[in-house]
Write an enzyme that holds these catalytic residues in place. Structure first.
Site, mmCIF file in Angstrom:
data_model
loop_
_atom_site.group_PDB
_atom_site.id
_atom_site.type_symbol
_atom_site.label_atom_id
_atom_site.label_comp_id
_atom_site.label_asym_id
_atom_site.label_seq_id
_atom_site.Cartn_x
_atom_site.Cartn_y
_atom_site.Cartn_z
ATOM 1 N N ARG A 1 -7.354 10.771 -6.558
ATOM 2 C CA ARG A 1 -8.407 9.915 -6.368
ATOM 3 C C ARG A 1 -9.641 10.705 -6.507
ATOM 4 O O ARG A 1 -10.696 10.355 -6.821
ATOM 5 C CB ARG A 1 -8.238 9.237 -4.973
ATOM 6 C CG ARG A 1 -9.366 8.634 -4.368
ATOM 7 C CD ARG A 1 -9.692 7.129 -5.081
ATOM 8 N NE ARG A 1 -10.642 6.657 -4.598
ATOM 9 C CZ ARG A 1 -12.077 6.777 -4.711
ATOM 10 N NH1 ARG A 1 -12.354 7.753 -5.571
ATOM 11 N NH2 ARG A 1 -13.101 6.265 -4.348
ATOM 12 N N ARG B 1 0.837 -1.373 0.152
ATOM 13 C CA ARG B 1 -0.060 0.033 0.214
ATOM 14 C C ARG B 1 0.833 1.154 0.035
ATOM 15 O O ARG B 1 0.399 2.284 0.639
ATOM 16 C CB ARG B 1 -0.648 -0.086 1.276
ATOM 17 C CG ARG B 1 -2.023 -1.025 1.075
ATOM 18 C CD ARG B 1 -3.383 -0.474 0.353
ATOM 19 N NE ARG B 1 -4.045 -1.536 -0.154
ATOM 20 C CZ ARG B 1 -5.479 -1.799 0.770
ATOM 21 N NH1 ARG B 1 -5.733 -0.743 1.323
ATOM 22 N NH2 ARG B 1 -6.030 -2.541 0.170
ATOM 23 N N TYR C 1 -14.232 -12.641 -0.112
ATOM 24 C CA TYR C 1 -14.856 -11.271 -0.584
ATOM 25 C C TYR C 1 -16.275 -11.672 -1.359
ATOM 26 O O TYR C 1 -17.111 -11.204 -1.165
ATOM 27 C CB TYR C 1 -14.067 -10.294 -1.005
ATOM 28 C CG TYR C 1 -13.026 -9.643 -0.179
ATOM 29 C CD1 TYR C 1 -13.206 -8.529 0.664
ATOM 30 C CD2 TYR C 1 -11.841 -10.236 -0.115
ATOM 31 C CE1 TYR C 1 -12.755 -7.992 1.350
ATOM 32 C CE2 TYR C 1 -10.721 -9.415 0.804
ATOM 33 C CZ TYR C 1 -11.254 -8.413 1.528
ATOM 34 O OH TYR C 1 -10.407 -7.812 2.692
ATOM 35 N N ARG D 1 -3.904 6.416 0.320
ATOM 36 C CA ARG D 1 -4.619 7.653 1.038
ATOM 37 C C ARG D 1 -3.596 8.453 1.746
ATOM 38 O O ARG D 1 -3.985 9.514 2.186
ATOM 39 C CB ARG D 1 -5.911 7.486 1.488
ATOM 40 C CG ARG D 1 -6.951 7.341 0.261
ATOM 41 C CD ARG D 1 -8.227 6.863 1.047
ATOM 42 N NE ARG D 1 -8.294 5.519 1.721
ATOM 43 C CZ ARG D 1 -9.335 5.110 2.263
ATOM 44 N NH1 ARG D 1 -10.268 5.603 2.479
ATOM 45 N NH2 ARG D 1 -9.164 3.690 3.016
ATOM 46 N N ASP E 1 -6.535 -3.618 -7.613
ATOM 47 C CA ASP E 1 -6.984 -4.079 -6.429
ATOM 48 C C ASP E 1 -7.210 -5.539 -6.513
ATOM 49 O O ASP E 1 -7.693 -6.118 -7.655
ATOM 50 C CB ASP E 1 -8.415 -3.480 -5.957
ATOM 51 C CG ASP E 1 -8.812 -3.861 -4.416
ATOM 52 O OD1 ASP E 1 -8.180 -3.302 -3.676
ATOM 53 O OD2 ASP E 1 -9.342 -4.629 -4.246
HETATM 54 O O1 1CP Z 1 0.549 0.347 -3.278
HETATM 55 C C1 1CP Z 1 -0.424 -0.491 -3.466
HETATM 56 O O2 1CP Z 1 -0.127 -1.620 -2.425
HETATM 57 C C2 1CP Z 1 -1.576 -0.463 -3.992
HETATM 58 C C3 1CP Z 1 -2.163 -1.291 -4.762
HETATM 59 C C4 1CP Z 1 -3.506 -2.137 -4.092
HETATM 60 C C5 1CP Z 1 -3.231 -3.485 -3.459
HETATM 61 C C6 1CP Z 1 -1.748 -4.420 -3.884
HETATM 62 C C7 1CP Z 1 -4.806 -1.715 -3.516
HETATM 63 C C8 1CP Z 1 -5.313 -0.339 -3.567
HETATM 64 N N1 1CP Z 1 -5.207 -2.814 -2.967
HETATM 65 C C9 1CP Z 1 -4.408 -3.848 -3.082
HETATM 66 C C10 1CP Z 1 -4.620 -5.325 -2.483
HETATM 67 C C11 1CP Z 1 -5.835 -5.472 -1.719
HETATM 68 N N2 1CP Z 1 -7.010 -5.151 -1.886
HETATM 69 C C12 1CP Z 1 -5.581 -6.407 -0.653
HETATM 70 C C13 1CP Z 1 -4.448 -7.365 -0.198
HETATM 71 C C14 1CP Z 1 -3.516 -6.716 0.697
HETATM 72 C C15 1CP Z 1 -4.146 -6.135 2.039
HETATM 73 O O3 1CP Z 1 -4.589 -7.276 2.782
HETATM 74 O O4 1CP Z 1 -4.378 -5.037 2.382
HETATM 75 C C16 1CP Z 1 -6.824 -6.553 -0.054
HETATM 76 C C17 1CP Z 1 -7.495 -7.394 1.225
HETATM 77 C C18 1CP Z 1 -7.889 -5.631 -0.641
HETATM 78 C C19 1CP Z 1 -9.326 -5.294 -0.710
HETATM 79 C C20 1CP Z 1 -9.881 -3.897 -0.489
HETATM 80 N N3 1CP Z 1 -9.479 -2.888 -1.261
HETATM 81 C C21 1CP Z 1 -10.390 -3.391 0.665
HETATM 82 C C22 1CP Z 1 -10.962 -4.361 2.003
HETATM 83 C C23 1CP Z 1 -9.791 -4.541 2.904
HETATM 84 C C24 1CP Z 1 -10.283 -5.273 4.200
HETATM 85 O O5 1CP Z 1 -9.908 -5.043 5.331
HETATM 86 O O6 1CP Z 1 -11.321 -6.224 3.889
HETATM 87 C C25 1CP Z 1 -10.610 -2.192 0.573
HETATM 88 C C26 1CP Z 1 -11.128 -0.995 1.436
HETATM 89 C C27 1CP Z 1 -9.817 -1.751 -0.782
HETATM 90 C C28 1CP Z 1 -9.921 -0.528 -1.452
HETATM 91 C C29 1CP Z 1 -8.402 -0.168 -1.999
HETATM 92 N N4 1CP Z 1 -7.374 -0.857 -2.678
HETATM 93 C C30 1CP Z 1 -6.356 -0.098 -2.722
HETATM 94 C C31 1CP Z 1 -6.691 1.411 -2.199
HETATM 95 C C32 1CP Z 1 -5.486 2.283 -2.141
HETATM 96 C C33 1CP Z 1 -7.812 1.282 -1.461
HETATM 97 C C34 1CP Z 1 -8.364 2.336 -0.526
HETATM 98 C C35 1CP Z 1 -9.675 2.609 -1.579
HETATM 99 C C36 1CP Z 1 -9.514 4.417 -1.978
HETATM 100 O O7 1CP Z 1 -8.544 4.785 -2.072
HETATM 101 O O8 1CP Z 1 -10.656 4.878 -2.275
#
Ligand code: 1CP
Length: 351
Positions: free
Chosen positions: A44, A31, A157, A35, A81
Site C-alpha cells: 500500500r 477484510r 455513499y 492493513r 472496493d
Molecule cells: O479482503 C478484503 O475483504 C479486501 C477487499 C475489500 C472489500 C470486500 C475492501 C478493501 N473493501 C471491501 C468492501 C467494502 N468497502 C465495504 C463492505 C464491507 C464492509 O462493511 O466493510 C464497504 C462499506 C467499503 C467502503 C470503504 N472502503 C470504506 C468506508 C467504511 C465505512 O465505515 O463507511 C473505507 C474506509 C474503505 C477503504 C478500504 N477498502 C478496502 C481496504 C483494505 C480499505 C482501507 C484503505 C487502505 O488500505 O488505505
C-alpha cells in the site's frame, strides 16, 4: 485407482455453498487482506492512493493472495472496493488518508443523467485483470470470491458523499421520493449485474453482495431498497450462470434475515455478530448455508475468550452447511498471530 466422487474433488468452500455439511468447515474472513498485515502495508505504501492499488491488477492480485499464503483460507476475495462502481459510473471518488471515502454527492434524479453506464466496464477494467491473475496463481483447493456492494449500501455513499452515522440524506430521499430514489437503485442494479458478470467471466467462482448498511431501514423500505434489488441481481446472474453461488450479507438485518434469505434467492447468507446462533440454526440453516459470525473484536483480543466463541459457533452451526467467517471485517489493530490461532483451531475441528 478408484475415481474420487465429484464432491470429494471440489473445493470445500464451494461444497459448503452447494449445501454440503463439510466435516471441517471452510473459512475465510471479510477484510482478510488489509492493513492488519505488514505485507499489505508495504504494498500500500508503494502506491499513490487506495484506488491506484485497486486499479493495479498486479499489486491487487498480490494483496489478494497475501492472506492465503499466510493462513490458507478456503477462499480468496478479490481485492477491490465497493466504491469502484460509482467511480466506474463517472462519480468522483477519492480515499483520503485517515478520513475514508469522499464522493461528490448526488442528491437528485437530474444528476443521474451525468452517469455513463456504458463506460463502466472500461473504467474498472483493471479489476477483471486482477480476478484473472488471482485465478491463475491460486492454490487448487482455494476458491475465488468476486464481490460488489449491494445497491442500497452503495447508494448511501453516493448520496451522503462518504461514510455516515445515520444516512439521513439517503433515507430522506428514499422516503420522500421513492420513485426518484428507485431510479438510482435501478441504475445500480444494472451496473452491478454488468460488473459481476464480468468478474465471473474473468474467473470468480462465487460472489458476495455486501449490504453493510441494510440494518437501518424499516420493513417497507427494506423490501424496496434491499430485498427487491438483490433479487433482481440474483435473477439476472442466474439466467446466465444457473449454478453460480451468491452470498448475500445484509448486515444488521435482524428479524428480516429470514425474509431476505427466502425472497432474494441468494445461495447463502452472511451473518453479522448480532445474529443469535440458535436463530441461525433453527430458522436460517433450513433455508440454506450460512456464513459467519465471530465478533471481530474477539479476534482482535484473541486468547481463551476467542477460542470459546469460535467453539460456540462451530457447535451450533457446523453440523449443517456452514462457512466460518467474522460478523464484519478484520479490525485494523488485529494481531496477525490471532488469525493464525483461529486458523489452527478451525482446522483441528471435526463435526
Ligand atoms: O479482503 C478484503 O475483504 C479486501 C477487499 C475489500 C472489500 C470486500 C475492501 C478493501 N473493501 C471491501 C468492501 C467494502 N468497502 C465495504 C463492505 C464491507 C464492509 O462493511 O466493510 C464497504 C462499506 C467499503 C467502503 C470503504 N472502503 C470504506 C468506508 C467504511 C465505512 O465505515 O463507511 C473505507 C474506509 C474503505 C477503504 C478500504 N477498502 C478496502 C481496504 C483494505 C480499505 C482501507 C484503505 C487502505 O488500505 O488505505
Amino acid at each position: 485407482m478408484p475415481v474420487a466422487p465429484k464432491e470429494m474433488s471440489r473445493k470445500p468452500f464451494l461444497r459448503a455453498l452447494a449445501g454440503e455439511a463439510v466435516e471441517t468447515p471452510p473459512f475465510w474472513l471479510m477484510r482478510q487482506a488489509g492493513r492488519y498485515l505488514p505485507e499489505y502495508r508495504a504494498v500500500r505504501a508503494s502506491t499513490k492512493g487506495f484506488l491506484d492499488l485497486c486499479f493495479n491488477s498486479e499489486l491487487a492480485a498480490e494483496v489478494t493472495l497475501q492472506p492465503i499464503r499466510r493462513y490458507r483460507m478456503d477462499a480468496a476475495i478479490l481485492f477491490s472496493d465497493i466504491l469502484v462502481v460509482p467511480y466506474g459510473l463517472g462519480q468522483e471518488v477519492a480515499f483520503k488518508e485517515g478520513e475514508g471515502p469522499v464522493l461528490s454527492p448526488i442528491r437528485s434524479v437530474a444528476e443521474l443523467g451525468a452517469y455513463e453506464p456504458n463506460r463502466l466496464l472500461e473504467r474498472v477494467g483493471a479489476v477483471f485483470g486482477t480476478v484473472a491473475r488471482v485465478k491463475r496463481d491460486l492454490p487448487s483447493e482455494v476458491a475465488l470470491i468476486g464481490f460488489a456492494g449491494a445497491p442500497w449500501t452503495v447508494a448511501t455513499y453516493m448520496v451522503e458523499g462518504g461514510s455516515s452515522r445515520d444516512f439521513a440524506k439517503t433515507r430522506k430521499w428514499a422516503f420522500e421520493d421513492p420513485d426518484g430514489f428507485g431510479l438510482l437503485i435501478d441504475r445500480l442494479v444494472d451496473a452491478t449485474i454488468l460488473y459481476l458478470k464480468e468478474q465471473v467471466k474473468a474467473g470468480a467462482e462465487a460472489l458476495q453482495l455486501f449490504d453493510s448498511w441494510a440494518g437501518v431501514l424499516p420493513e417497507e423500505a427494506f423490501r424496496r431498497c434491499v430485498i427487491q434489488p438483490t433479487r433482481k441481481i440474483v435473477e439476472a446472474l442466474r439466467e446466465v450462470y444457473p449454478d453460480l453461488p451468491i452470498i448475500g450479507f445484509p448486515r444488521g438485518a435482524g428479524l428480516m434475515y429470514e425474509t431476505y434469505f427466502r425472497e432474494t434467492g441468494v445461495s447463502a447468507v452472511g451473518l453479522d455478530q448480532t445474529v443469535p446462533l440458535g436463530f441461525a440454526k433453527e430458522k436460517l440453516q433450513p433455508i440454506g448455508p450460512v456464513q459467519g459470525n465471530l465478533e471481530p473484536l474477539l479476534l482482535r483480543l484473541g486468547g481463551d475468550r476467542m477460542d470459546r466463541a469460535i467453539d460456540d459457533i462451530l457447535e451450533n452451526l457446523a453440523g449443517a452447511p456452514f462457512i466460518f467467517n467474522l460478523g464484519h471485517g478484520v479490525m485494523l489493530e488485529t494481531p496477525p498471530d490471532h488469525v493464525a490461532r483461529l486458523t489452527e483451531r478451525l482446522r483441528a475441528w471435526k463435526s
